[in-house]
Structure formats: structure tokens, C-alpha cells
Scaffold this active site. Structure first.
Site, short mmCIF file in Angstrom:
data_model
loop_
_atom_site.label_atom_id
_atom_site.label_comp_id
_atom_site.label_asym_id
_atom_site.label_seq_id
_atom_site.Cartn_x
_atom_site.Cartn_y
_atom_site.Cartn_z
N THR A 98 0.83 -1.22 0.00
CA THR A 98 0.00 0.00 0.00
C THR A 98 0.86 1.26 0.00
O THR A 98 2.02 1.23 0.42
CB THR A 98 -0.89 -0.01 1.27
OG1 THR A 98 -1.42 1.28 1.49
CG2 THR A 98 -0.09 -0.39 2.51
N ASP A 99 0.26 2.37 -0.42
CA ASP A 99 0.97 3.66 -0.35
C ASP A 99 1.07 4.17 1.09
O ASP A 99 1.81 5.11 1.36
CB ASP A 99 0.29 4.71 -1.25
CG ASP A 99 -1.16 5.01 -0.89
OD1 ASP A 99 -1.69 4.41 0.07
OD2 ASP A 99 -1.77 5.87 -1.57
N GLU A 100 0.30 3.55 2.01
CA GLU A 100 0.28 4.06 3.38
C GLU A 100 1.63 3.87 4.08
O GLU A 100 1.90 4.50 5.10
CB GLU A 100 -0.85 3.41 4.19
CG GLU A 100 -2.18 3.65 3.51
CD GLU A 100 -3.39 3.46 4.40
OE1 GLU A 100 -3.27 3.58 5.62
OE2 GLU A 100 -4.47 3.22 3.84
N TYR A 103 -1.66 -0.44 11.07
CA TYR A 103 -1.82 -1.13 9.78
C TYR A 103 -0.64 -0.83 8.86
O TYR A 103 0.01 -1.73 8.33
CB TYR A 103 -3.14 -0.70 9.10
CG TYR A 103 -3.19 -1.01 7.63
CD1 TYR A 103 -3.18 -2.33 7.17
CD2 TYR A 103 -3.22 0.01 6.66
CE1 TYR A 103 -3.21 -2.63 5.80
CE2 TYR A 103 -3.25 -0.28 5.31
CZ TYR A 103 -3.25 -1.59 4.88
OH TYR A 103 -3.27 -1.89 3.54
N LYS A 126 2.31 -3.31 7.34
CA LYS A 126 2.56 -3.51 5.91
C LYS A 126 4.00 -3.12 5.57
O LYS A 126 4.66 -3.79 4.77
CB LYS A 126 1.58 -2.67 5.07
CG LYS A 126 0.15 -3.16 5.08
CD LYS A 126 -0.06 -4.56 4.53
CE LYS A 126 0.14 -4.66 3.02
NZ LYS A 126 -0.20 -6.00 2.50
P1 NAD Z 1 -9.57 -7.23 2.44
O1 NAD Z 1 -9.53 -6.94 3.90
O2 NAD Z 1 -10.81 -6.93 1.67
O3 NAD Z 1 -9.26 -8.79 2.19
C1 NAD Z 1 -8.26 -9.48 2.87
C2 NAD Z 1 -8.43 -10.96 2.60
O4 NAD Z 1 -7.37 -11.66 3.29
C3 NAD Z 1 -9.76 -11.52 3.12
O5 NAD Z 1 -10.32 -12.39 2.17
C4 NAD Z 1 -9.35 -12.29 4.37
O6 NAD Z 1 -10.20 -13.38 4.65
C5 NAD Z 1 -7.94 -12.73 4.01
N1 NAD Z 1 -7.10 -12.98 5.19
C6 NAD Z 1 -6.94 -12.17 6.26
N2 NAD Z 1 -6.12 -12.74 7.15
C7 NAD Z 1 -5.72 -13.93 6.61
C8 NAD Z 1 -4.86 -14.96 7.03
N3 NAD Z 1 -4.22 -14.91 8.22
N4 NAD Z 1 -4.67 -16.03 6.21
C9 NAD Z 1 -5.31 -16.11 5.02
N5 NAD Z 1 -6.17 -15.17 4.59
C10 NAD Z 1 -6.36 -14.08 5.37
O7 NAD Z 1 -8.31 -6.48 1.84
P2 NAD Z 1 -8.15 -5.78 0.41
O8 NAD Z 1 -8.68 -4.40 0.50
O9 NAD Z 1 -8.63 -6.70 -0.63
O10 NAD Z 1 -6.56 -5.67 0.35
C11 NAD Z 1 -5.78 -6.74 -0.19
C12 NAD Z 1 -4.30 -6.37 -0.10
O11 NAD Z 1 -4.07 -5.17 -0.82
C13 NAD Z 1 -3.83 -6.13 1.33
O12 NAD Z 1 -2.55 -6.68 1.46
C14 NAD Z 1 -3.79 -4.62 1.45
O13 NAD Z 1 -2.79 -4.22 2.36
C15 NAD Z 1 -3.44 -4.22 0.03
N6 NAD Z 1 -3.94 -2.89 -0.39
C16 NAD Z 1 -5.25 -2.55 -0.20
C17 NAD Z 1 -5.70 -1.31 -0.66
C18 NAD Z 1 -7.13 -0.88 -0.51
O14 NAD Z 1 -7.48 0.27 -0.81
N7 NAD Z 1 -8.05 -1.76 -0.12
C19 NAD Z 1 -4.82 -0.43 -1.29
C20 NAD Z 1 -3.49 -0.83 -1.47
C21 NAD Z 1 -3.07 -2.06 -1.03
P1 TYD Z 2 -10.57 4.21 4.54
O1 TYD Z 2 -11.56 3.82 3.49
O2 TYD Z 2 -10.66 3.59 5.89
O3 TYD Z 2 -9.14 3.97 3.89
P2 TYD Z 2 -7.65 4.40 4.43
O4 TYD Z 2 -7.75 4.79 5.85
O5 TYD Z 2 -6.90 3.15 4.22
O6 TYD Z 2 -7.21 5.53 3.53
O7 TYD Z 2 -10.63 5.77 4.73
C1 TYD Z 2 -10.41 6.67 3.66
C2 TYD Z 2 -10.45 8.07 4.22
O8 TYD Z 2 -11.77 8.34 4.68
C3 TYD Z 2 -9.55 8.25 5.42
O9 TYD Z 2 -8.98 9.56 5.36
C4 TYD Z 2 -10.49 8.16 6.61
C5 TYD Z 2 -11.79 8.69 6.07
N1 TYD Z 2 -13.03 8.12 6.65
C6 TYD Z 2 -14.04 8.96 7.13
O10 TYD Z 2 -13.91 10.20 7.10
N2 TYD Z 2 -15.17 8.41 7.65
C7 TYD Z 2 -15.36 7.06 7.72
O11 TYD Z 2 -16.41 6.60 8.23
C8 TYD Z 2 -14.33 6.20 7.20
C9 TYD Z 2 -14.47 4.70 7.24
C10 TYD Z 2 -13.19 6.77 6.67
#
Ligand code: NAD
Ligand code: TYD
Length: 373
Positions: free
Chosen positions: A140-142, A166, A170
Site C-alpha cells: 500500500t501507499d500508506e 496497519y 505492511k
Molecule cells: P480485504 O480486507 O478486503 O481482504 C483481505 C483478505 O485476506 C480476506 O479475504 C481475508 O479473509 C484474508 N485474510 C486475512 N487474514 C488472513 C490470514 N491470516 N490467512 C489467510 N487469509 C487471510 O483487503 P483488500 O482491500 O482486498 O486488500 C488486499 C491487499 O491489498 C492487502 O494486502 C492490502 O494491504 C493491500 N492494499 C489494499 C488497498 C485498498 O485500498 N483496499 C490499497 C493498497 C493495497
Molecule cells: P478508509 O476507506 O478507511 O481507507 P484508508 O484509511 O486506508 O485511507 O478511509 C479513507 C479516508 O476516509 C480516510 O482519510 C479516513 C476517512 N473516513 C471517514 O472520514 N469516515 C469514515 O467513516 C471512514 C471509514 C473513513
């Protein structure tokens, strides 16, 4: 090619599996522990497909992960399994360290042993299975931390400065992956992507939460002043970028992925409200139920409420994705506006899925998180 995908029942993992299976690009072994965020209903129609296998396994379970590699003999790993929600990491960081750090280390070790045991003679594809193997870590970019408003976007060489539990977990996993490459030669690639949105995202994250709350006439909780900036990418564009990097990325390298779509949270929520006003004007009963005393009672924007800010909240993230665009030819297909419209429509049309994921545990989480604000 047979790909072992971890977290394939999650939001991004399931988009990747749907893309690979739908386009018949690869066979897939989906390794997922099915936490609250995992949902096999995001993978319709795959049960009977001989090119798809599901393994209900926790990546922290060494013996189970070893068995999966032994049985399925993957050509590559795409590692997405993680605990992924910042607010949950603030209320309970342990699971994040367990899965994101310890789980990744476990997976790396099993992958290393497996890779070292692969044949190193070229086969009919002119390359040995050992040369061909890849471990693709999805991050992630975080990990780069809080970006000042006047600073240029994150590049692949921006130093890590994670803010939340988190992001720290990561960042730790990214470091482990790089160490496994440098020390043991494991052929890894890493991608760091910006905020994703799209279908099947669990409604604890900003965009689905706002769509569903608004549609139900519930308050829209914006943290602090809502001026925080995120760089949004449609999940289908991310899935394609991941496949591009797995195929053509240089071993040991990192690629940033982003949508060139920086928006403040308030902008995002306003756009959702305006799309809903167009696609599903507020029903009379919802209007009455919300008691909106305003001149524009049909407007969802009136549901916005400022709530206590997230501790340690990063003000801005932005991704410079010129490297993947220049070197690997990937480009996002969705603009933020086209992608968000599609997403709002999707949530309005998939009420059954929404009702099922909004289980007791989900309601408990909402109470816990938003009651404290
Ligand atoms: P998500 O939370 O929707 O899904 C995570 C999945 O991993 C779920 O299916 C869960 O059951 C599985 N999981 C969790 N713990 C596990 C374990 N111990 N063993 C096996 N499976 C397990 O997450 P997402 O949003 O799909 O993100 C996927 C990846 O992409 C993550 O690594 C996250 O850090 C990265 N990412 C997410 C975003 C975003 O905006 N959502 C952006 C950049 C990177
Ligand atoms: P989120 O979807 O949790 O993603 P991330 O924290 O990984 O960027 O949140 C996106 C942005 O929205 C973040 O700045 C927090 C804000 N946010 C709210 O203002 N209200 C909410 O209820 C949630 C879930 C997030």
C-alpha cells in the site's frame, strides 16, 4: 500458469481472481482464511471450474501452507492476504502483526523452500521453473506516511514513514520481502498501490460505507474536517496492474500503482451524494425519518456529520505511477467519476450481497468504532 493467490476472497484479491479466471489468463489456487473480510460470494460460478481451487487456510499455519505448495505446485505467488482496515488496527493491532508480519514471514519461508526445490533446468518454455517463479507482494501507499500538501507524490524511492499500526505492519512485511530477495535470492516483485474502490468492498471503508449509509438515510460520518486527501483507483485497474507487474516486472523491483485521482474525503462524499440524488432520489419516508430541516430536503449531502478525527490520521497520500506506465505500459482505464458512478450503481443493485455481509459482527463493529467518536 498456476498462481497461488492469498486473500483471494477479499476485495482486491477477488477482483484479481475474477479477472484472471474470466480472461482465462491463469489457473488459480485461492488461499484464504475467510476472516470477516473474506467472502466467497465475490467469486460466483467458480466452484465447478477445474482451473480454480479454494484452500481454506491461514497463512500463519506453516504445515497447512506447506501442504498447499506441495499439492498445487504453483508457478507464482501473489500475496494479498492481510488485515487491511486502519480503524480496526487502531482498536486492535495484534491481528495486524500476526497476519501481515508473522503470516508474511511464514509464507516467505515456505515459498523459499519450495522455490529452492524447483528444477533449474530449462524446460520447453526456455526457462527453468526456478527462474520463472515469482513472489509478488501486494502493498500500500500508506507505508510512505503523511505527505505534505505541497510535496510531490510518492515515488518508488520515497522513504518509509508509516503512521498507523496497519501501515507499520505492511511496511514491516515489505521489508521482509526485500530481505528474502537480498539474502536468499527469492525472486520477488513488490507493488504499492493507492486507495481502491469498486464492487464487493466491505462496507467499513469510506466509499461503500457512505453509499450504503446514504441510501439508508443514515448519517455520513466524516472524520475531522474531511480535508484529508486520498488518491483513488478502481479495483479492476489495480487487478490489471498486478497482472502486468507479475508478467513483466523486474525481479527485486518495486512499482507504485495509482489512479492520478487525488480527492479530499469531503469531495468523495459529495460526489457520492450527488450520484445518489441522480440515480436514487431520496424516498419520502427516508426524508421524513431523517427529519431534515433544510430547504433541499431531498439532498443526501444533508446527512453528512463531522465526527472525531482518527488518531494519527494521515492528511494526504498521492502516488506517482509514472514508472509502471513508462516501463510496463499499464494505464488506468477508469476516471474517478466513471468508476465511482459504476460503483454506486453496483451497490444499489446488489442489496442481497450487502444484506448478507452486514451481519451481527458488522453491526457490532460499527457500534464500537463510531460510538467512540
Ligand atoms: P480485504 O480486507 O478486503 O481482504 C483481505 C483478505 O485476506 C480476506 O479475504 C481475508 O479473509 C484474508 N485474510 C486475512 N487474514 C488472513 C490470514 N491470516 N490467512 C489467510 N487469509 C487471510 O483487503 P483488500 O482491500 O482486498 O486488500 C488486499 C491487499 O491489498 C492487502 O494486502 C492490502 O494491504 C493491500 N492494499 C489494499 C488497498 C485498498 O485500498 N483496499 C490499497 C493498497 C493495497
Ligand atoms: P478508509 O476507506 O478507511 O481507507 P484508508 O484509511 O486506508 O485511507 O478511509 C479513507 C479516508 O476516509 C480516510 O482519510 C479516513 C476517512 N473516513 C471517514 O472520514 N469516515 C469514515 O467513516 C471512514 C471509514 C473513513
Amino acid at each position: 500458469m498456476k498462481i497461488l493467490i492469498t486473500g483471494g476472497a477479499g476485495f482486491i484479491g477477488s477482483a484479481l481472481v475474477r479477472f484472471l479466471m474470466g480472461s482465462q489468463l491463469a489457473r488459480v489456487v485461492n488461499v484464504d482464511a475467510l476472516t470477516y473480510a473474506g467472502n466467497l460470494e465475490a467469486l460466483p460460478g467458480l466452484d465447478d471450474d477445474p482451473g480454480y481451487h479454494f484452500e481454506h487456510v491461514d497463512i500463519g499455519d506453516r504445515a497447512a501452507v506447506e501442504r498447499v505448495f506441495r499439492v498445487h505446485k504453483p508457478d507464482a505467488v501473489m500475496h494479498l492476504a492481510a488485515e487491511s482496515h486502519v480503524d480496526r488496527s487502531i482498536l486492535g493491532p495484534e491481528a495486524f502483526v500476526q497476519t501481515n508480519v508473522v503470516g508474511t514471514q511464514n509464507l516467505l519461508e515456505v515459498a523459499r523452500e519450495y522455490w529452492q526445490g524447483l528444477a533449474d533446468q530449462p524446460d520447453q518454455r526456455q526457462q527453468s521453473p526456478r527462474e520463472r517463479f515469482r513472489f509478488h507482494h501486494i502493498s500500500t501507499d500508506e507505508v510512505f506516511g503523511d505527505l505534505p500538501l505541497d510535496a510531490p507524490a510518492f515515488t518508488e524511492t520515497t522513504p518509509y514513514a508509516p503512521s498507523s499500526p496497519y501501515a507499520a505492519s505492511k511496511a514491516a512485511s515489505d521489508h521482509l520481502v526485500r530481505a528474502w530477495h537480498r539474502t536468499y535470492g527469492l525472486p520477488v516483485v513488490i507493488t504499492n498501490c493507492s486507495n481502491n474502490y469498486g464492487p464487493y468492498q466491505f462496507p467499513e471503508k469510506l466509499i461503500p460505507l457512505m453509499i450504503l449509509n446514504a441510501a439508508a438515510g443514515k448519517p455520513l460520518p466524516v472524520y475531522g474536517d474531511g480535508g484529508q486527501i486520498r488518491d483513488w483507483l478502481h479495483v479492476e485497474d489495480h487487478a490489471k496492474a498486478l497482472w502486468t507487474v507479475l508478467q513483466h516486472g523486474e525481479v527485486g523491483e518495486t512499482y507504485n500503482i495509482g489512479g492520478d485521482a487525488e480527492r479530499t474525503n469531503l469531495d468523495v462524499v459529495h460526489t457520492i451524494c450527488d450520484l445518489l440524488t441522480e440515480l436514487r432520489p431520496m424516498a419520502e419516508d427516508v426524508r421524513r425519518q431523517t427529519n431534515l430541516e433544510t430547504n433541499t430536503p431531498t439532498h443526501y449531502r444533508n446527512l453528512i456529520q463531522s465526527v472525531t478525527d482518527r488518531p494519527g490520521h494521515d492528511r494526504r497520500y498521492a502516488i506517482d505511477s509514472r514508472r509502471i506506465q513508462r516501463e510496463l505500459g499499464w494505464r488506468p482505464r477508469h476516471t474517478f467519476e466513471s468508476g465511482l458512478r459504476k460503483t454506486v450503481q453496483w451497490y444499489l443493485e446488489h442489496t442481497e450481497w450487502v444484506n448478507r455481509v452486514q451481519s451481527g459482527e458488522y453491526r457490532q463493529w460499527l457500534e464500537q468504532n463510531y460510538a467512540s467518536r
